[in-house]
Design a protein around this motif. Structure first.
Motif, PDB file in Angstrom:
ATOM      1  N   GLY A   1       5.189   2.001  53.690  1.00  0.00           N
ATOM      2  CA  GLY A   1       5.742   2.091  55.547  1.00  0.00           C
ATOM      3  C   GLY A   1       3.954   1.869  55.401  1.00  0.00           C
ATOM      4  O   GLY A   1       3.429   1.398  55.106  1.00  0.00           O
ATOM      5  N   TRP A   2       4.132   1.605  56.992  1.00  0.00           N
ATOM      6  CA  TRP A   2       3.327   1.361  57.880  1.00  0.00           C
ATOM      7  C   TRP A   2       2.726   3.456  58.158  1.00  0.00           C
ATOM      8  O   TRP A   2       4.208   3.356  59.029  1.00  0.00           O
ATOM      9  CB  TRP A   2       2.605   0.361  58.587  1.00  0.00           C
ATOM     10  N   ARG A   3       1.564   3.774  58.980  1.00  0.00           N
ATOM     11  CA  ARG A   3       1.283   5.097  59.122  1.00  0.00           C
ATOM     12  C   ARG A   3       0.095   4.892  59.217  1.00  0.00           C
ATOM     13  O   ARG A   3      -1.344   4.069  58.957  1.00  0.00           O
ATOM     14  CB  ARG A   3       1.644   5.968  58.563  1.00  0.00           C
ATOM     15  N   LEU A   4      -0.680   5.525  60.984  1.00  0.00           N
ATOM     16  CA  LEU A   4      -2.447   5.936  61.029  1.00  0.00           C
ATOM     17  C   LEU A   4      -2.457   6.461  60.504  1.00  0.00           C
ATOM     18  O   LEU A   4      -2.307   8.089  59.841  1.00  0.00           O
ATOM     19  CB  LEU A   4      -2.379   5.546  62.234  1.00  0.00           C
ATOM     20  N   TYR A   5      -3.454   7.154  59.935  1.00  0.00           N
ATOM     21  CA  TYR A   5      -4.290   7.830  58.936  1.00  0.00           C
ATOM     22  C   TYR A   5      -6.036   8.001  59.701  1.00  0.00           C
ATOM     23  O   TYR A   5      -6.178   7.006  59.964  1.00  0.00           O
ATOM     24  CB  TYR A   5      -4.604   7.535  57.695  1.00  0.00           C
ATOM     25  N   THR A   6      -6.380   9.106  59.669  1.00  0.00           N
ATOM     26  CA  THR A   6      -7.901   9.877  59.934  1.00  0.00           C
ATOM     27  C   THR A   6      -8.492   8.953  58.712  1.00  0.00           C
ATOM     28  O   THR A   6      -8.217   9.535  57.655  1.00  0.00           O
ATOM     29  CB  THR A   6      -8.027  11.398  60.407  1.00  0.00           C
ATOM     30  N   ARG A   7     -10.043   8.749  58.590  1.00  0.00           N
ATOM     31  CA  ARG A   7     -10.716   7.750  57.935  1.00  0.00           C
ATOM     32  C   ARG A   7     -10.810   9.460  56.945  1.00  0.00           C
ATOM     33  O   ARG A   7     -11.507  10.059  57.625  1.00  0.00           O
ATOM     34  CB  ARG A   7     -11.748   7.282  58.359  1.00  0.00           C
ATOM     35  N   PRO A   8     -11.892   8.473  55.728  1.00  0.00           N
ATOM     36  CA  PRO A   8     -11.398  10.064  55.178  1.00  0.00           C
ATOM     37  C   PRO A   8     -12.968  10.747  55.687  1.00  0.00           C
ATOM     38  O   PRO A   8     -13.296  11.489  55.190  1.00  0.00           O
ATOM     39  CB  PRO A   8     -11.775   9.244  53.498  1.00  0.00           C
ATOM     40  N   GLU A   9     -13.638   9.343  55.872  1.00  0.00           N
ATOM     41  CA  GLU A   9     -15.430  10.203  56.310  1.00  0.00           C
ATOM     42  C   GLU A   9     -15.558  11.586  57.177  1.00  0.00           C
ATOM     43  O   GLU A   9     -16.329  12.112  57.658  1.00  0.00           O
ATOM     44  CB  GLU A   9     -16.479   8.782  56.608  1.00  0.00           C
ATOM     45  N   TYR A  10     -14.153  11.861  58.156  1.00  0.00           N
ATOM     46  CA  TYR A  10     -13.800  12.352  58.727  1.00  0.00           C
ATOM     47  C   TYR A  10     -12.834  13.872  59.397  1.00  0.00           C
ATOM     48  O   TYR A  10     -13.049  14.178  59.777  1.00  0.00           O
ATOM     49  CB  TYR A  10     -13.381  11.932  61.134  1.00  0.00           C
ATOM     50  N   ALA A  11     -13.148  13.692  57.395  1.00  0.00           N
ATOM     51  CA  ALA A  11     -11.739  14.823  57.141  1.00  0.00           C
ATOM     52  C   ALA A  11     -12.433  15.872  57.194  1.00  0.00           C
ATOM     53  O   ALA A  11     -11.305  16.881  57.886  1.00  0.00           O
ATOM     54  CB  ALA A  11     -11.499  14.229  55.199  1.00  0.00           C
TER      55      ALA A  11
ATOM     56  N   ALA B   1     -13.171  -2.731  61.751  1.00  0.00           N
ATOM     57  CA  ALA B   1     -14.111  -3.870  62.193  1.00  0.00           C
ATOM     58  C   ALA B   1     -14.650  -3.257  62.886  1.00  0.00           C
ATOM     59  O   ALA B   1     -15.689  -3.205  63.792  1.00  0.00           O
ATOM     60  CB  ALA B   1     -13.942  -5.210  62.694  1.00  0.00           C
ATOM     61  N   ALA B   2     -14.373  -2.318  64.130  1.00  0.00           N
ATOM     62  CA  ALA B   2     -14.008  -1.721  65.367  1.00  0.00           C
ATOM     63  C   ALA B   2     -14.710  -0.352  64.733  1.00  0.00           C
ATOM     64  O   ALA B   2     -15.629   0.327  65.362  1.00  0.00           O
ATOM     65  CB  ALA B   2     -13.376  -1.068  66.159  1.00  0.00           C
ATOM     66  N   GLY B   3     -14.516   0.395  63.881  1.00  0.00           N
ATOM     67  CA  GLY B   3     -15.463   1.641  63.232  1.00  0.00           C
ATOM     68  C   GLY B   3     -14.515   2.610  63.899  1.00  0.00           C
ATOM     69  O   GLY B   3     -15.282   3.672  64.094  1.00  0.00           O
ATOM     70  N   HIS B   4     -13.176   2.827  64.102  1.00  0.00           N
ATOM     71  CA  HIS B   4     -12.610   3.626  64.811  1.00  0.00           C
ATOM     72  C   HIS B   4     -12.380   5.441  63.982  1.00  0.00           C
ATOM     73  O   HIS B   4     -12.327   4.907  62.203  1.00  0.00           O
ATOM     74  CB  HIS B   4     -10.881   3.214  65.192  1.00  0.00           C
ATOM     75  N   GLY B   5     -12.136   6.489  64.368  1.00  0.00           N
ATOM     76  CA  GLY B   5     -11.697   7.480  63.132  1.00  0.00           C
ATOM     77  C   GLY B   5     -10.484   7.170  62.772  1.00  0.00           C
ATOM     78  O   GLY B   5     -10.690   8.134  62.214  1.00  0.00           O
ATOM     79  N   PHE B   6      -9.612   6.788  63.257  1.00  0.00           N
ATOM     80  CA  PHE B   6      -8.423   6.238  61.994  1.00  0.00           C
ATOM     81  C   PHE B   6      -8.347   5.072  61.521  1.00  0.00           C
ATOM     82  O   PHE B   6      -9.089   3.495  62.171  1.00  0.00           O
ATOM     83  CB  PHE B   6      -7.395   7.106  63.113  1.00  0.00           C
ATOM     84  N   GLU B   7      -7.320   4.794  60.773  1.00  0.00           N
ATOM     85  CA  GLU B   7      -6.630   3.693  60.087  1.00  0.00           C
ATOM     86  C   GLU B   7      -5.795   3.404  60.010  1.00  0.00           C
ATOM     87  O   GLU B   7      -5.051   4.120  60.697  1.00  0.00           O
ATOM     88  CB  GLU B   7      -8.022   3.702  58.877  1.00  0.00           C
ATOM     89  N   LEU B   8      -5.394   2.118  59.377  1.00  0.00           N
ATOM     90  CA  LEU B   8      -3.460   1.800  59.841  1.00  0.00           C
ATOM     91  C   LEU B   8      -3.972   1.788  58.372  1.00  0.00           C
ATOM     92  O   LEU B   8      -4.382   0.038  58.111  1.00  0.00           O
ATOM     93  CB  LEU B   8      -3.678   0.885  60.633  1.00  0.00           C
ATOM     94  N   ARG B   9      -3.060   2.074  57.689  1.00  0.00           N
ATOM     95  CA  ARG B   9      -2.123   1.275  55.751  1.00  0.00           C
ATOM     96  C   ARG B   9      -1.288   1.729  55.671  1.00  0.00           C
ATOM     97  O   ARG B   9      -0.474   2.372  55.980  1.00  0.00           O
ATOM     98  CB  ARG B   9      -3.970   2.116  55.401  1.00  0.00           C
ATOM     99  N   ARG B  10      -1.413   1.005  54.213  1.00  0.00           N
ATOM    100  CA  ARG B  10       0.180   1.312  54.069  1.00  0.00           C
ATOM    101  C   ARG B  10       0.432   2.206  52.695  1.00  0.00           C
ATOM    102  O   ARG B  10      -0.226   2.650  53.254  1.00  0.00           O
ATOM    103  CB  ARG B  10       0.201  -0.184  52.547  1.00  0.00           C
ATOM    104  N   ALA B  11       1.170   3.368  52.652  1.00  0.00           N
ATOM    105  CA  ALA B  11       1.518   4.314  52.371  1.00  0.00           C
ATOM    106  C   ALA B  11       3.043   4.775  51.688  1.00  0.00           C
ATOM    107  O   ALA B  11       3.674   4.394  53.309  1.00  0.00           O
ATOM    108  CB  ALA B  11       1.375   5.704  53.354  1.00  0.00           C
ATOM    109  N   ALA B  12       3.490   4.907  51.158  1.00  0.00           N
ATOM    110  CA  ALA B  12       5.684   4.996  50.741  1.00  0.00           C
ATOM    111  C   ALA B  12       5.800   4.320  51.257  1.00  0.00           C
ATOM    112  O   ALA B  12       7.449   4.260  51.530  1.00  0.00           O
ATOM    113  CB  ALA B  12       5.652   6.332  50.724  1.00  0.00           C
TER     114      ALA B  12
END
Length: 282
Positions: free
Chosen positions: A163-173, A150-161
Motif C-alpha cells: 500500500g501507500w503511506r507517508l514516512y519521514t526521510r532517512p536523513e532526518y531519522a 522534488a520539493a525536499g520535504h522532511g517526509f515522503e510518500l512511498r509504497r510499503a506492505a
C-alpha cells in the motif's frame, strides 16, 4: 292463427325491422361503485365502447352480427399495466454515477486520507473510498510522491506492505528518533534482531531451525516477536508437525519495504569462512 294472418304478421315484422348499424346506441349503464374494477374504470385506459362498423357495399351485411359494447378485458388491462410498471409495483431507481473529481481535488483528498492512516492503504481501497477509477488513483499517487521528493520535504510518500503511506526521510531519522524515544528504551534486543533476521531470510521456518542457526534456544525471543506483531504463525511442517513462522505485514511496514524482495542481499554480511563454519557445525 290462420296461415294468412301468420304471413301478414311476418310481413309486418319484416317491414318494421331495423338493421343493427342503424339502431340508436343505448345509453351506457353507470357501473356500480361497489363492484366496479378500479383498473377498468380508469378513463385514460378505457377502450371505445362501440366499435365502428365498416361494411363493404358489395358484401351483404350479416344481420346476426352484434356490436360488442363491453369494455377492455381484464387480461388486456393487466398486460398494459405490466408494460407500464415494473414487476412488483416498484419504481426502478437508476443510481447516478459518482462525480468525477478534478486533479486538484483528487490530490487533496488523497493527501488528507494518507495523513490519518495508521497502516499502508492500497490503491483499490483509496479508489473505492473516493469513488474514482483506480486508473486515476495510481498515477496521482506517483505524482504526489515525486512532488514531495522534488520539493525536499522532511517526509515522503512511498509504497510499503502493498500500500501507500507517508514516512519521514532517512536523513532526518536521528531527529525523529530523539523525539520519539525521549530517553525510553524501546529497541529490540540483539537476540530479537538476530532471530527476526533468521525468520526474514529463511521463512517459513520452525523454532528448532531458528535455534539451530543461532545456536541458542529462541522460544522466549519468538514469543516476544509474535507479541509485537513482527512475526506470525503460518502453518505446520508436514514432517515434524512443528509450527512455521514468517514475517508479518507490520514487519514490512516498520522497515518501509513493499515486499520481501526489497530485503538487502545477505551475501555481503556473511563472513568469508562461512562454508568452513557450516561444516564445523555439522
Amino acid at each position: 292463427m290462420s296461415n294468412e294472418e301468420r304471413r301478414d304478421s311476418l310481413a309486418d315484422q319484416a317491414a318494421s325491422w331495423i338493421p343493427p348499424w342503424q339502431r340508436p346506441a343505448p345509453e351506457p349503464m353507470a357501473p356500480d361503485p361497489a363492484t366496479a374494477d378500479p383498473v377498468e374504470s380508469e378513463p385514460d385506459r378505457a377502450e371505445p365502447a362501440v366499435a365502428e362498423l365498416t361494411a363493404d357495399p358489395g358484401v351483404a351485411p350479416d344481420l346476426g352480427a352484434e356490436v360488442s359494447r363491453e369494455g377492455p378485458s381484464r387480461t388486456k388491462v393487466a398486460e398494459a399495466e405490466a408494460g407500464r410498471r415494473p414487476r412488483g409495483g416498484r419504481t426502478r431507481v437508476v443510481p447516478e454515477p459518482p462525480p468525477v473529481l478534478d486533479d486538484a481535488e483528487l490530490r487533496g483528498a488523497l493527501e488528507a486520507i494518507l495523513l490519518v492512516v495508521d497502516e499502508p492503504v492500497s490503491e483499490l481501497t483509496l479508489a473505492q473510498i473516493l469513488e474514482q477509477p483506480a486508473e486515476r488513483v495510481g498515477p496521482m499517487l506517483d505524482e504526489i510522491a515525486a512532488s514531495y521528493t522534488a520539493a525536499g520535504h522532511g517526509f515522503e510518500l512511498r509504497r510499503a506492505a502493498g500500500g501507500w503511506r507517508l514516512y519521514t526521510r532517512p536523513e532526518y531519522a536521528t531527529y525523529v528518533e530523539r523525539f520519539v524515544l525521549d530517553g525510553q528504551s524501546v529497541r529490540l534486543t540483539q537476540a530479537a534482531l538476530e532471530t527476526l533476521a533468521v525468520v526474514a531470510y529463511r521463512q517459513p521456518v520452525t523454532r528448532s531451525r531458528i535455534s539451530a542457526i543461532r545456536g541458542v534456544n529462541c522460544d522466549g525471543v519468538i514469543r516476544t516477536l509474535v507479541t509485537r506483531g513482527l512475526i506470525e504463525e503460518c502453518g505446520i511442517e508436514s514432517d515434524s508437525g512443528a509450527y512455521l513462522y514468517r514475517t508479518s505485514t507490520m514487519f514490512l511496514e516498520k522497515l518501509g519495504l513493499n515486499s520481501l524482495d526489497d530485503l538487502p542481499p545477505l551475501a555481503p554480511f556473511l563472513p568469508d569462512d562461512v562454508e568452513e563454519l557450516a561444516d564445523a557445525a555439522r
